[in-house]
Design a protein around this motif. Structure first.
Motif, PDB file in Angstrom:
ATOM      1  N   UNK A 180       0.823  -1.210   0.000  1.00 39.37           N
ATOM      2  CA  UNK A 180       0.000   0.000   0.000  1.00 39.37           C
ATOM      3  C   UNK A 180       0.856   1.259   0.000  1.00 39.37           C
ATOM      4  N   UNK A 181       1.967   1.253   0.735  1.00 36.20           N
ATOM      5  CA  UNK A 181       2.851   2.417   0.762  1.00 36.20           C
ATOM      6  C   UNK A 181       3.488   2.667  -0.592  1.00 36.20           C
ATOM      7  N   UNK A 182       3.701   1.590  -1.360  1.00 36.28           N
ATOM      8  CA  UNK A 182       4.367   1.735  -2.660  1.00 36.28           C
ATOM      9  C   UNK A 182       3.417   2.176  -3.768  1.00 36.28           C
ATOM     10  N   UNK A 183       2.093   2.035  -3.555  1.00 42.58           N
ATOM     11  CA  UNK A 183       1.130   2.364  -4.606  1.00 42.58           C
ATOM     12  C   UNK A 183       0.977   3.867  -4.771  1.00 42.58           C
ATOM     13  N   UNK A 184       0.710   4.281  -6.002  1.00 41.34           N
ATOM     14  CA  UNK A 184       0.389   5.670  -6.281  1.00 41.34           C
ATOM     15  C   UNK A 184      -1.020   5.980  -5.773  1.00 41.34           C
ATOM     16  N   UNK A 185      -1.270   7.241  -5.479  1.00 41.23           N
ATOM     17  CA  UNK A 185      -2.567   7.630  -4.918  1.00 41.23           C
ATOM     18  C   UNK A 185      -3.753   7.269  -5.804  1.00 41.23           C
ATOM     19  N   UNK A 186      -3.690   7.452  -7.139  1.00 37.94           N
ATOM     20  CA  UNK A 186      -4.839   7.054  -7.967  1.00 37.94           C
ATOM     21  C   UNK A 186      -5.152   5.563  -7.873  1.00 37.94           C
ATOM     22  N   UNK A 187      -4.113   4.727  -7.745  1.00 38.30           N
ATOM     23  CA  UNK A 187      -4.341   3.286  -7.628  1.00 38.30           C
ATOM     24  C   UNK A 187      -4.987   2.963  -6.277  1.00 38.30           C
ATOM     25  N   UNK A 188      -4.506   3.624  -5.212  1.00 38.30           N
ATOM     26  CA  UNK A 188      -5.115   3.437  -3.895  1.00 38.30           C
ATOM     27  C   UNK A 188      -6.587   3.839  -3.937  1.00 38.30           C
ATOM     28  N   UNK A 189      -6.871   4.947  -4.612  1.00 42.24           N
ATOM     29  CA  UNK A 189      -8.252   5.417  -4.728  1.00 42.24           C
ATOM     30  C   UNK A 189      -9.126   4.389  -5.431  1.00 42.24           C
ATOM     31  N   UNK A 190      -8.588   3.771  -6.487  1.00 41.08           N
ATOM     32  CA  UNK A 190      -9.350   2.763  -7.231  1.00 41.08           C
ATOM     33  C   UNK A 190      -9.698   1.573  -6.350  1.00 41.08           C
ATOM     34  N   UNK A 191      -8.708   1.071  -5.621  1.00 45.56           N
ATOM     35  CA  UNK A 191      -8.962  -0.081  -4.751  1.00 45.56           C
ATOM     36  C   UNK A 191      -9.889   0.297  -3.594  1.00 45.56           C
ATOM     37  N   UNK A 212     -12.735  -9.226  -1.616  1.00 45.15           N
ATOM     38  CA  UNK A 212     -11.604  -8.747  -0.829  1.00 45.15           C
ATOM     39  C   UNK A 212     -10.321  -9.474  -1.223  1.00 45.15           C
ATOM     40  N   UNK A 213     -10.418 -10.773  -1.462  1.00 46.36           N
ATOM     41  CA  UNK A 213      -9.239 -11.543  -1.876  1.00 46.36           C
ATOM     42  C   UNK A 213      -8.724 -11.046  -3.222  1.00 46.36           C
ATOM     43  N   UNK A 214      -9.637 -10.712  -4.114  1.00 48.70           N
ATOM     44  CA  UNK A 214      -9.257 -10.199  -5.433  1.00 48.70           C
ATOM     45  C   UNK A 214      -8.541  -8.854  -5.310  1.00 48.70           C
ATOM     46  N   UNK A 215      -9.068  -7.960  -4.467  1.00 49.74           N
ATOM     47  CA  UNK A 215      -8.424  -6.658  -4.262  1.00 49.74           C
ATOM     48  C   UNK A 215      -7.054  -6.847  -3.612  1.00 49.74           C
ATOM     49  N   UNK A 216      -6.968  -7.771  -2.676  1.00 50.66           N
ATOM     50  CA  UNK A 216      -5.698  -8.028  -1.987  1.00 50.66           C
ATOM     51  C   UNK A 216      -4.622  -8.484  -2.975  1.00 50.66           C
ATOM     52  N   UNK A 217      -4.972  -9.391  -3.867  1.00 52.41           N
ATOM     53  CA  UNK A 217      -4.002  -9.876  -4.859  1.00 52.41           C
ATOM     54  C   UNK A 217      -3.602  -8.768  -5.821  1.00 52.41           C
ATOM     55  N   UNK A 218      -4.553  -7.941  -6.210  1.00 51.07           N
ATOM     56  CA  UNK A 218      -4.233  -6.843  -7.121  1.00 51.07           C
ATOM     57  C   UNK A 218      -3.261  -5.858  -6.485  1.00 51.07           C
ATOM     58  N   UNK A 219      -3.439  -5.587  -5.201  1.00 49.60           N
ATOM     59  CA  UNK A 219      -2.545  -4.646  -4.515  1.00 49.60           C
ATOM     60  C   UNK A 219      -1.135  -5.210  -4.438  1.00 49.60           C
ATOM     61  N   UNK A 220      -1.024  -6.481  -4.101  1.00 48.97           N
ATOM     62  CA  UNK A 220       0.304  -7.087  -4.004  1.00 48.97           C
ATOM     63  C   UNK A 220       0.992  -7.157  -5.356  1.00 48.97           C
ATOM     64  N   UNK A 221       0.232  -7.469  -6.390  1.00 47.77           N
ATOM     65  CA  UNK A 221       0.834  -7.581  -7.717  1.00 47.77           C
ATOM     66  C   UNK A 221       1.188  -6.223  -8.307  1.00 47.77           C
ATOM     67  N   UNK A 222       0.441  -5.180  -7.925  1.00 45.69           N
ATOM     68  CA  UNK A 222       0.703  -3.849  -8.484  1.00 45.69           C
ATOM     69  C   UNK A 222       1.876  -3.157  -7.822  1.00 45.69           C
ATOM     70  N   UNK A 223       2.225  -3.561  -6.593  1.00 38.62           N
ATOM     71  CA  UNK A 223       3.329  -2.907  -5.884  1.00 38.62           C
ATOM     72  C   UNK A 223       4.660  -3.385  -6.432  1.00 38.62           C
ATOM     73  N   UNK A 224       5.645  -2.531  -6.303  1.00 38.52           N
ATOM     74  CA  UNK A 224       6.976  -2.839  -6.805  1.00 38.52           C
ATOM     75  C   UNK A 224       7.875  -3.441  -5.735  1.00 38.52           C
ATOM     76  N   UNK A 225       7.359  -3.551  -4.533  1.00 39.40           N
ATOM     77  CA  UNK A 225       8.118  -4.172  -3.461  1.00 39.40           C
ATOM     78  C   UNK A 225       9.239  -3.336  -2.912  1.00 39.40           C
TER      79      UNK A 225
END
Length: 724
Positions: free
Chosen positions: A223-234, A260-273
């Motif tokens: 979540x910290x690595x995501x851009x604000x527009x992506x956070x807003x979408x989720x 919720x599981x789908x959103x969780x996977x999308x957040x993990x996959x979208x982050x750059x780690x």
């Protein structure tokens, strides 16, 4: 992440939590008010620091409910039921971990057994049970909806908002005290920004709903690595999932968890780690953020109306289609009244002292809208039935939380403003269909003599009688809110000495938030109207007023004699042999009194007397203290105490004779003093919203007067709730 449900830490945790609970309950029934409220706050801080202890705490609270129910059967003592229920609700809504469904079911079954208790305990149990049921079907929804509304996060799928207005009485708040309280309360406006809160909400909802399937530390890094527009979408996706699940009920739980599981996977996959590294076994604490608070000194009565109208009009775009259709239908039926939103905006942006009507008129006869009247009646009927606040939130109306700080005087002003609002709404709906108005009271006193000037009929003392009443009917209110008033009064000294630690700085704010979130049960304090007839050079003039606790009237020409005698009585030792042989020949002036007696059968018996008195004191005695009957205690004061007399009534008329006049003070507030008064007519205050005249309507209307109490009460939010 290690699921908190499998966290079998040594029993030292449960032992510590149990000690906290027992100390909390012992404090509730104790007499020492200096530390009241602190133990609940300490338990709250412990839960926020370590969310994983919430499961153990819920188990202990359920066991405590079982013990209390067994004790009730033996002793009929209900004192500790309310504290346990509200603590349970607070733990559930603030829990940052997954609560096992089996534990939730145990809680639900225990609450079901409490429904046999008398009101208000069964009412609070039912409200808590509804919240638990919502959390069972849609985990994390209570936290999400509360934060979204409190923080005014305008979202497509959840547009309801809340606003907190804290109004302080300038008669109590000195400049240093005002500055200290403002610094404590308005600090909340700078604590969080919207993107941070959205990340915290996502973190909380996902780890609450998914449990062991959610790696808390990995999610926080992503979540910290995501851009604000992506956070807003989720965030929008989770909001939509919550709303769908709430509509479907228990059948929507499986789909909700899948989303919720789908959103969780999308957040993990979208982050750059590349976010910060956290402890992989930790449960991230996402304490509920503090709502934005608007603090101001309440100098003019119109300030409250303007604040509420401005809030209602600024958010009118989110009114649902049903509300709009109702408003359009009313607009097409009126006779010359332009019910346009722009008129409302113009009304609230005008100066405070401009009493111009909030509606404009074309040439035509004003026909009072029956739909408006029925809306007010419906609102009153729902309030009387003790409906759950969760249901109120689903009616498409925003929530305005009004907190007043002061003594009896500020409640007197609030009563007058509330009556004025109901009167305006009965003529032209502006707030009712858009706002849920919740009223809160925190007693604060300056500890100094009141503002009454020399010669005013208002006497010092008893300025917190209404807070004492609320404390008697609700011990949990007494522990947390009455004690908070004492802490507020000491803020000035602490700020000057800089003796507060950073943690103690949050006590006022945290306790206020707890009151706003858990104080869901109103105590309806009866109001009384008084028609004041004054004499002047131009003849007689009539003023209609409202008071809630106290009316005092005296005759100015006897005031100096009364003060002189009271001073002699305080100096002279109390020995019968010292008393003068000749009693005072002048006891006061003759007044005419007619009133309605209160009989055991509750039948009205009209009585009349001519009394000799130098003053009259009228105090409200609510039903909670008088075996179910609201009444007025009227004491007639004489220069000779032996001739003092008291009557109990619900309505009374007092007239002066011999060309004398009275000086009248309402609710011990010298700002509401009237002189040259010849007559007082005191009756229970009628709700203007219940004044339905069906004779002019073309549509037959049921006579609601048979089924509805038309008396107006001031609904003060508490934790227990009871009609007093």
């Amino acid at each position: 992440m290690v699921d908190s449900t499998t966290d079998v830490r040594p029993s030292t945790l449960e032992s510590s939590l149990n000690n906290n609970i027992q100390a909390l309950l012992k404090e509730t029934g104790g007499q020492n008010a200096s530390q009241k409220g602190m133990l609940r706050w300490i338990l709250q801080r412990k839960l926020e620091a370590d969310p994983s202890c919430s499961v153990a705490l819920i188990r202990l609270l359920v066991e405590e409910l079982k013990k209390r129910q067994e004790m009730i059967q033996k002793t009929q003592s209900f004192t500790h039921v309310i504290p346990v229920l509200h603590t349970l609700y607070s733990v559930v809504i603030k829990s940052g971990v997954m609560i096992p469904t089996s534990l939730f079911q145990t809680v639900y079954d225990r609450l079901m057994k409490l429904l046999i208790l008398p009101s208000p305990y069964s009412t609070v149990a039912r409200s808590t049970m509804r919240s638990i049921n919502i959390e069972i079907t849609t985990p994390g929804s209570l936290y999400l909806r509360t934060v979204t509304a409190e923080q005014n996060l305008r979202k497509e799928h959840h547009a309801l908002q809340e606003k907190v207005f804290v109004l302080a009485d300038p008669a109590v708040f000195s400049a240093p005290l005002e500055a200290a309280v403002r610094a404590h309360l308005e600090a909340s406006n700078f604590l969080r920004d919207a993107p941070t809160m959205e990340r915290d909400v996502l973190q909380r909802v996902l780890q609450t709903g998914l449990g062991m399937n959610c790696q808390s530390s990995s999610l926080a890094q992503a979540l910290e690595a995501l851009e604000e527009p992506v956070v807003e979408t989720h965030f929008q996706e989770v909001l939509l999932a919550v709303e769908k699940s709430l509509k479907r009920g228990a059948e929507g739980r499986a789909n909700y968890l899948n989303e919720l599981q789908h959103v969780y996977r999308d957040i993990l996959s979208a982050s750059k780690g590349d976010g910060p590294r956290l402890d992989p076994g930790s449960v991230r604490s996402t304490a509920m953020p503090v709502p934005g608070i608007n603090f101001l000194l309440w100098r003019e009565e119109e300030d409250l109306w303007n604040l509420l109208a401005r809030f209602a009009c600024s958010n009118s775009a989110s009114v649902d289609e049903e509300e709009k259709d109702n408003r359009d239908s009313v607009q097409s039926q009126d006779s010359g009244i332009v019910r346009d939103l722009n008129d409302c905006v113009d009304a609230v942006t005008s100066p405070v002292r401009n009493h111009a009507p909030a509606i404009s008129r074309r040439n035509g006869y004003k026909n009072s809208s029956l739909a408006d009247k029925l809306s007010l009646v419906k609102e009153k009927m729902e309030a009387c039935s003790g409906s759950s606040p969760l249901l109120d939130e689903n009616r498409g109306r925003h929530t305005a939380r009004v907190v007043v700080l002061g003594d009896n005087r500020v409640l007197g002003r609030l009563s007058r403003a509330y009556h004025s609002i109901r009167k305006r709404e009965s003529k032209h709906l502006i707030l009712t269909n858009k706002l849920n108005i919740r009223l809160y009271y925190i007693p604060v006193t300056d500890g100094d003599p009141s503002l009454s000037s020399t010669g005013s009929p208002c006497q010092d003392g008893g300025t917190l009688s209404l807070s004492s009443l609320l404390g008697r009917v609700d011990p949990w209110y007494n522990s947390n809110i009455n004690s908070l008033g004492a802490a507020i009064s000491k803020l000035t000294g602490k700020q000057a000495n800089k003796s507060e630690s950073p943690v103690q700085n949050h006590y006022l704010l945290d306790t206020l938030c707890y009151y706003l979130r858990c104080g869901t049960q109103p105590v309806n304090v009866p109001l009384y109207s008084v028609k004041i007839t004054r004499s002047s050079s131009e003849g007689q003039s009539v003023v209609e007023e409202v008071f809630v606790s106290h009316l005092e009237a005296d005759m100015p020409e006897f005031r100096h004699l009364k003060e002189k005698l009271s001073k002699k009585a305080s100096v002279r030792p109390k020995k019968p042999s010292v008393r003068p042989k000749k009693p005072a020949k002048v006891f006061g002036a003759v007044i005419s009194v007619s009133y309605t007696k209160i009989s055991l059968s509750r039948r009205q018996v009209v009585g009349g007397e001519a009394l000799m008195t130098c003053g009259v004191v009228v105090t409200s005695e609510p039903a909670a203290l008088t075996s179910g009957v609201n009444r007025l205690d009227v004491m007639f004061d004489s220069l000779n105490p032996m001739y003092n007399s008291t009557i109990k009534t619900q309505s009374i008329t007092i007239r002066t004779l011999e060309h004398r006049t009275l000086s009248v003070c309402l609710d011990k507030d010298s700002r509401r003093t009237y002189t040259d008064v010849r007559r007082l007519d005191i009756t229970p205050c009628l709700d203007p919203g219940c004044d339905i005249d069906s004779r002019r309507s073309l549509v037959p209307v049921v006579n609601f007067s048979k089924y509805l109490d038309k008396a107006l009460s001031l609904p003060i939010q508490t934790f227990t709730g009871v009609t007093v």
